[in-house]
Every structure is written in C-alpha cells, then in structure tokens.
Design a protein around this motif. Structure first.
Motif, PDB file in Angstrom:
ATOM      1  N   PHE A 125       0.825  -1.209   0.000  1.00 15.31           N
ATOM      2  CA  PHE A 125       0.000   0.000   0.000  1.00 15.31           C
ATOM      3  C   PHE A 125       0.858   1.259   0.000  1.00 15.31           C
ATOM      4  N   THR A 126       1.828   1.347   0.933  1.00 12.12           N
ATOM      5  CA  THR A 126       2.606   2.587   1.044  1.00 12.12           C
ATOM      6  C   THR A 126       3.462   2.825  -0.200  1.00 12.12           C
ATOM      7  N   TRP A 127       4.023   1.736  -0.757  1.00 15.73           N
ATOM      8  CA  TRP A 127       4.859   1.914  -1.950  1.00 15.73           C
ATOM      9  C   TRP A 127       4.017   2.337  -3.132  1.00 15.73           C
ATOM     10  N   SER A 128       2.822   1.729  -3.310  1.00 20.53           N
ATOM     11  CA  SER A 128       1.933   2.102  -4.421  1.00 20.53           C
ATOM     12  C   SER A 128       1.487   3.551  -4.291  1.00 20.53           C
ATOM     13  N   MET A 129       1.132   3.957  -3.057  1.00 21.46           N
ATOM     14  CA  MET A 129       0.725   5.344  -2.850  1.00 21.46           C
ATOM     15  C   MET A 129       1.891   6.302  -3.099  1.00 21.46           C
ATOM     16  N   THR A 130       3.073   5.908  -2.723  1.00 19.95           N
ATOM     17  CA  THR A 130       4.244   6.759  -2.970  1.00 19.95           C
ATOM     18  C   THR A 130       4.464   6.965  -4.460  1.00 19.95           C
ATOM     19  N   ILE A 131       4.438   5.879  -5.210  1.00 23.88           N
ATOM     20  CA  ILE A 131       4.642   5.979  -6.660  1.00 23.88           C
ATOM     21  C   ILE A 131       3.529   6.790  -7.299  1.00 23.88           C
ATOM     22  N   ALA A 132       2.273   6.495  -6.940  1.00 26.60           N
ATOM     23  CA  ALA A 132       1.138   7.175  -7.567  1.00 26.60           C
ATOM     24  C   ALA A 132       1.134   8.664  -7.250  1.00 26.60           C
ATOM     25  N   TRP A 133       1.350   9.001  -5.949  1.00 25.78           N
ATOM     26  CA  TRP A 133       1.285  10.412  -5.561  1.00 25.78           C
ATOM     27  C   TRP A 133       2.448  11.200  -6.173  1.00 25.78           C
ATOM     28  N   THR A 134       3.624  10.606  -6.180  1.00 24.85           N
ATOM     29  CA  THR A 134       4.784  11.292  -6.755  1.00 24.85           C
ATOM     30  C   THR A 134       4.623  11.460  -8.266  1.00 24.85           C
ATOM     31  N   ALA A 135       4.132  10.429  -8.940  1.00 24.50           N
ATOM     32  CA  ALA A 135       3.924  10.523 -10.383  1.00 24.50           C
ATOM     33  C   ALA A 135       2.880  11.570 -10.717  1.00 24.50           C
ATOM     34  N   ALA A 136       1.799  11.618  -9.933  1.00 23.08           N
ATOM     35  CA  ALA A 136       0.758  12.612 -10.184  1.00 23.08           C
ATOM     36  C   ALA A 136       1.282  14.019  -9.949  1.00 23.08           C
ATOM     37  N   ALA A 137       2.115  14.179  -8.900  1.00 26.11           N
ATOM     38  CA  ALA A 137       2.629  15.512  -8.584  1.00 26.11           C
ATOM     39  C   ALA A 137       3.565  16.033  -9.667  1.00 26.11           C
ATOM     40  N   PHE A 138       4.569  15.240 -10.004  1.00 20.97           N
ATOM     41  CA  PHE A 138       5.559  15.724 -10.973  1.00 20.97           C
ATOM     42  C   PHE A 138       5.063  15.564 -12.409  1.00 20.97           C
ATOM     43  N   GLY A 139       4.242  14.550 -12.659  1.00 15.32           N
ATOM     44  CA  GLY A 139       3.686  14.405 -13.989  1.00 15.32           C
ATOM     45  C   GLY A 139       2.688  15.488 -14.320  1.00 15.32           C
ATOM     46  N   GLY A 140       1.853  15.852 -13.333  1.00 13.74           N
ATOM     47  CA  GLY A 140       0.861  16.887 -13.587  1.00 13.74           C
ATOM     48  C   GLY A 140       1.483  18.259 -13.763  1.00 13.74           C
ATOM     49  N   THR A 141       2.419  18.621 -12.897  1.00 14.17           N
ATOM     50  CA  THR A 141       3.025  19.953 -12.990  1.00 14.17           C
ATOM     51  C   THR A 141       3.881  20.107 -14.246  1.00 14.17           C
ATOM     52  N   SER A 142       4.371  18.992 -14.783  1.00  9.03           N
ATOM     53  CA  SER A 142       5.163  19.070 -16.019  1.00  9.03           C
ATOM     54  C   SER A 142       4.353  18.679 -17.249  1.00  9.03           C
ATOM     55  N   TYR A 143       3.024  18.618 -17.121  1.00  7.61           N
ATOM     56  CA  TYR A 143       2.178  18.155 -18.219  1.00  7.61           C
ATOM     57  C   TYR A 143       2.333  19.019 -19.460  1.00  7.61           C
ATOM     58  N   VAL A 144       2.522  20.293 -19.277  1.00  7.11           N
ATOM     59  CA  VAL A 144       2.644  21.203 -20.417  1.00  7.11           C
ATOM     60  C   VAL A 144       3.874  20.880 -21.261  1.00  7.11           C
ATOM     61  N   LEU A 145       4.867  20.221 -20.654  1.00  7.24           N
ATOM     62  CA  LEU A 145       6.107  19.933 -21.372  1.00  7.24           C
ATOM     63  C   LEU A 145       6.001  18.689 -22.252  1.00  7.24           C
ATOM     64  N   TRP A 146       5.101  17.756 -21.904  1.00  4.61           N
ATOM     65  CA  TRP A 146       5.048  16.515 -22.677  1.00  4.61           C
ATOM     66  C   TRP A 146       3.648  16.215 -23.239  1.00  4.61           C
ATOM     67  N   GLU A 147       2.718  17.137 -23.008  1.00  5.28           N
ATOM     68  CA  GLU A 147       1.356  16.936 -23.501  1.00  5.28           C
ATOM     69  C   GLU A 147       1.308  16.811 -25.020  1.00  5.28           C
ATOM     70  N   TRP A 148       2.189  17.538 -25.697  1.00  3.85           N
ATOM     71  CA  TRP A 148       2.179  17.538 -27.167  1.00  3.85           C
ATOM     72  C   TRP A 148       2.451  16.148 -27.757  1.00  3.85           C
ATOM     73  N   ALA A 149       3.101  15.254 -26.969  1.00  2.01           N
ATOM     74  CA  ALA A 149       3.464  13.939 -27.481  1.00  2.01           C
ATOM     75  C   ALA A 149       2.313  12.942 -27.415  1.00  2.01           C
ATOM     76  N   LEU A 150       1.172  13.332 -26.777  1.00  2.00           N
ATOM     77  CA  LEU A 150       0.049  12.411 -26.677  1.00  2.00           C
ATOM     78  C   LEU A 150      -0.665  12.311 -28.024  1.00  2.00           C
ATOM     79  N   PRO A 151      -1.168  11.133 -28.383  1.00  2.00           N
ATOM     80  CA  PRO A 151      -1.877  10.985 -29.671  1.00  2.00           C
ATOM     81  C   PRO A 151      -3.215  11.718 -29.648  1.00  2.00           C
ATOM     82  N   ARG A 152      -3.547  12.450 -30.728  1.00  2.00           N
ATOM     83  CA  ARG A 152      -4.798  13.213 -30.808  1.00  2.00           C
ATOM     84  C   ARG A 152      -5.628  12.789 -32.019  1.00  2.00           C
ATOM     85  N   ASP A 153      -5.278  11.744 -32.704  1.00  2.86           N
ATOM     86  CA  ASP A 153      -5.929  11.387 -33.965  1.00  2.86           C
ATOM     87  C   ASP A 153      -7.312  10.792 -33.747  1.00  2.86           C
ATOM     88  N   ASN A 154      -7.499  10.085 -32.686  1.00  3.23           N
ATOM     89  CA  ASN A 154      -8.765   9.395 -32.442  1.00  3.23           C
ATOM     90  C   ASN A 154      -9.788  10.385 -31.896  1.00  3.23           C
TER      91      ASN A 154
END
Length: 432
Positions: A125-154
């Motif tokens: 539980f603690t390890w999963s929450m650590t990974i999820a919370w950390t990924a959400a924190a740094f992934g969300g705040t840096s979303y503007v930097l890598w959002e362009w790489a997401l597929p938009r065709d569908n």
C-alpha cells in the motif's frame, strides 16, 4: 512513559528526500523478507520431525530476520536522524541441543520474524501510494512539457477536461492537469511523511523492546551489586586474616617482650636491653605488614598522588622485573572508583605473577581511549591462569563488575598470561 514517538521529523520539503529514499526501496526489501520468513518457517516446520535439521533452519531464519531488522532500524535512524532502539536479544544459554533451543526462546527474534511477514502488505500500500502520488505531482506539474506527445488522432479519445465539461482543446486540458499536479505536489510532503510514519511506527513498535532492555539492565546491575558485595566481603576476610596472621601476632609478641623487659628493669637492666631491641624490630615489622595490607585497600599514595604514582610504586615492589607504560593523559585525576579498580587490577595481577607465573619479566600498560580506561598486565610465565571460581582473577572480575568494567584473561599453557581490563569512565563534571 515511552517517548519513542516524540521528536519525529515534521513534514516539509527538506524532509521529502529522506522520505522518498526510505519509501522507494521498501517494497523490494519487504518481498525478500517475506519470502525468506515464510519459506524458512514452512521448511523448518516440515523438517522438525528431524529435530536437528528443522531447528537449524529456524535458527537460520531468525538470524536472517535479525539481519533485516538491523537494516530496518538503520534505515529508520537515517530517516528520523536519531538512533532506533533499544533492541535487546535474550542471550543464549545452556549447552549442546539445549543451547540451540534457547535461540528460539528470544521474544524479540520472533517479533522480528513477524515484522518480516507483516511489512509486505503494508508496503504494498505505502509503496503504491508513494509511486502514484509522486507521479501525479511531478507528472501533472510538467504536463505542459510533454502533452504535445500524446496521440490526438482518435476522435473518441476525449481528454479529462472534455469529460467534465471544461471544453475541448489543449488549453483546458493543460490547465486542468497542471492544477491537479499542483494539488498533488503541494500535498506530496505531507502524504510521504504520513506513509513513512506508518512504516517507522511499526518498526518502533515491533523491532524495539525498551522494557526488556531495562529489565536486562536491572538484572545486570543486580548481579553487579551482588558481585561487588561478595568482592568486598572477600576483601574484608582477607584483610582480617592477614592482620590476624601477621601484625596481630607480632603485636602480641611485642606486648610480651615489653612486659618481660618491664619486670627486669629493676633487678637486671642489662637483660632488658635485648628485649627492647627485639620489641623495636617487632614494631617495624608490624608497621611494614600493616602497610602491605593497606595497599590492597586504598594506599595513601593513590589518594594523594594519583594512579600513575601508585602504579609506579606497585611495579617497583614486584619481585619480577616489571616495565610500566602509563598514558600521558592520565596525569588528570580519574573518578575515585575507577582509580581504585585499576590499581586493584594491577596489584592483584602482579601478585599472581610473583606467586604463580614463574615469569622472567612483566609489562603493565595503562591508557585512556575516549571514555574507557584500558589496563593490561602481561607476563612471559607458564600460563594456565583462568577466571574459575575461587581464584584471585574471579575476585578481580567481581570487583570490576561494580564499575561496569570487563575483564579478559588470555593464558595458554606455557604461553604467558595477558590480563586485560576495560573500565568505562563516567562523566564527573570535575567532581571526584
């Protein structure tokens, strides 16, 4: 009152790297610990019909549990920047198979084993929450930097902003994900602190045993007190015996000579002269024997001039040629109990050298290392000395127990004898 949960680090950005460094390796360690504990217990239980093999497997399993526990206490100590403990293991006792079974009677060993099993579901539980919370924190705040790489065709691939009605397009998507990331980022230190606190609290609860350590210390102090009382009683009996066999007999003879001389003064003064001369000799010898007896208690030179001078006098009196090496820092006076114990170790050891060792030379080393006084007496005699009950060295060990000291004797046959004592020096704040 137990103070283990006080003074813990508070949540904050400065504590965040420590929490991450503690939480991230936790799951692999827990998987290894769980696997070894469960496998070891099942294998040992299966082999217990062959008592010896099953016992060996369980002892090895508990040894592995202790290793994991030591590592875990060290990790929590780094996390909280303070030592984790005490952790008192019941010492093994007995001989042969009984000694092996005594390893299984250690309560802390089984708590360490239980920790190795219980920690896995908690860390999942603690390890999963650590990974999820950390990924959400740094992934969300840096979303503007890598959002362009997401597929938009569908066309059926709607963004989160579209699903909750914030509009389509990249701007609402970036703003929403960045906002979510900021929320996770701002709460990240508090979440990781809570997760780390959950695990470290379990370590404090299961891998430390302050009450058992205090009971063991109380038992040790009780044994030390009994040893000191016995040593003092033995010393008093020795002094009484030495006085009775030596100075007392001479004083009795001195009294008889003086009474005889007194009777002869009137009728034969010349006959009284030899009696008076003998009385003077008896007086000198009685004084010398009283001084010798007092050296085993607390000689004036030790009280007045300190340990180096008293040891120098003791070495000079030894009939075996003796060299003395005293550390320069011992010019400063030590606590009285420590000086008396060190002096007693040296004088008793030199007495044994003179009486029993048949040595040609002897060396005495006394040095202070930190807060421990090290005393060593070595000779090149016949060896064979030991700490058996009823021997002089056993009395030394009892005397040292009163100051939390430790005595070690190495004396192989025909290989000489080395007596080593370690005496912890308590803080005295300059008061003797």
């Amino acid at each position: 009152m137990n103070t283990q949960i006080t003074d813990r680090p508070r949540a904050g950005w400065r504590q965040l790297p420590r929490d991450l460094a503690y939480l991230l390796p936790g799951l692999p360690i827990a998987i290894a610990s769980f696997t070894i504990m469960v496998t070891g217990f099942a294998l040992g239980a299966g082999l217990f019909v062959l008592a010896f093999l099953g016992l060996i497997v369980w002892i090895a399993m508990l040894g592995a549990a202790r290793g994991f526990a030591v590592a875990e206490r060290a990790r929590v100590a780094l996390l909280e920047d303070r030592p984790v403990g005490p952790a008192y293991h019941r010492p093994a006792s007995g001989k042969g198979l009984g000694r092996l079974f005594s390893y299984l009677r250690d309560p802390l060993a089984w708590r360490e084993w239980g920790f190795g099993i219980l920690i896995l579901p908690i860390r999942c539980f603690t390890w999963s929450m650590t990974i999820a919370w950390t990924a959400a924190a740094f992934g969300g705040t840096s979303y503007v930097l890598w959002e362009w790489a997401l597929p938009r065709d569908n066309e059926d691939n709607d963004t989160l902003a579209e699903l909750i009605g914030l509009g389509d397009g990249r701007l609402p998507d970036v703003l929403l994900n960045t906002g979510i990331g900021l929320v996770f980022l701002l709460t990240l230190p508090f979440m990781l602190r809570a997760l780390a606190l959950t695990e470290s609290s379990l370590v404090w609860a299961m891998l430390t045993n302050e009450n058992a350590a205090l009971r063991a210390r109380a038992d040790e102090l009780s044994r030390s007190r009994q040893a000191v009382v016995q040593a003092e009683a033995d010393t008093l009996r020795r002094v009484e015996r030495d006085i009775h066999d030596g100075p007392q007999q001479r004083l009795v003879r001195l009294t008889m000579d003086l009474e005889s001389a007194q009777r002869r003064f009137d009728d034969d003064p010349q006959a009284a002269r030899p009696l008076l001369a003998g009385a003077v000799t008896q007086t000198k010898e009685a004084l010398a024997e009283l001084r010798a007896v007092s050296r085993g208690i607390a000689p004036p030179i030790l009280t007045d001039r300190g340990l180096p001078a008293a040891l120098a006098a003791a070495a000079a009196r030894c009939p075996v040629p003796t060299t003395l090496d005293v550390g320069a820092d011992l010019a400063e006076r030590l606590p009285t109990a420590i000086e008396n114990a060190a002096y007693f170790v040296v004088t008793e050891s030199l007495t044994n050298v003179a009486k029993h060792s048949q040595a040609s030379q002897c060396a005495v080393y006394v040095v202070r290392v930190g807060d421990v006084l090290h005393v060593q007496v070595a000779d090149d005699g016949r060896g064979g000395a030991h700490l058996g009950k009823g021997h002089g060295l056993a009395g030394l060990a009892d005397r040292l127990a009163g100051v939390d000291g430790r005595l070690d004797v190495v004396s192989p046959p025909a290989g000489g004898t080395v007596v080593t004592a370690e005496l912890p020096i308590p803080a005295t704040n300059g008061v003797r």
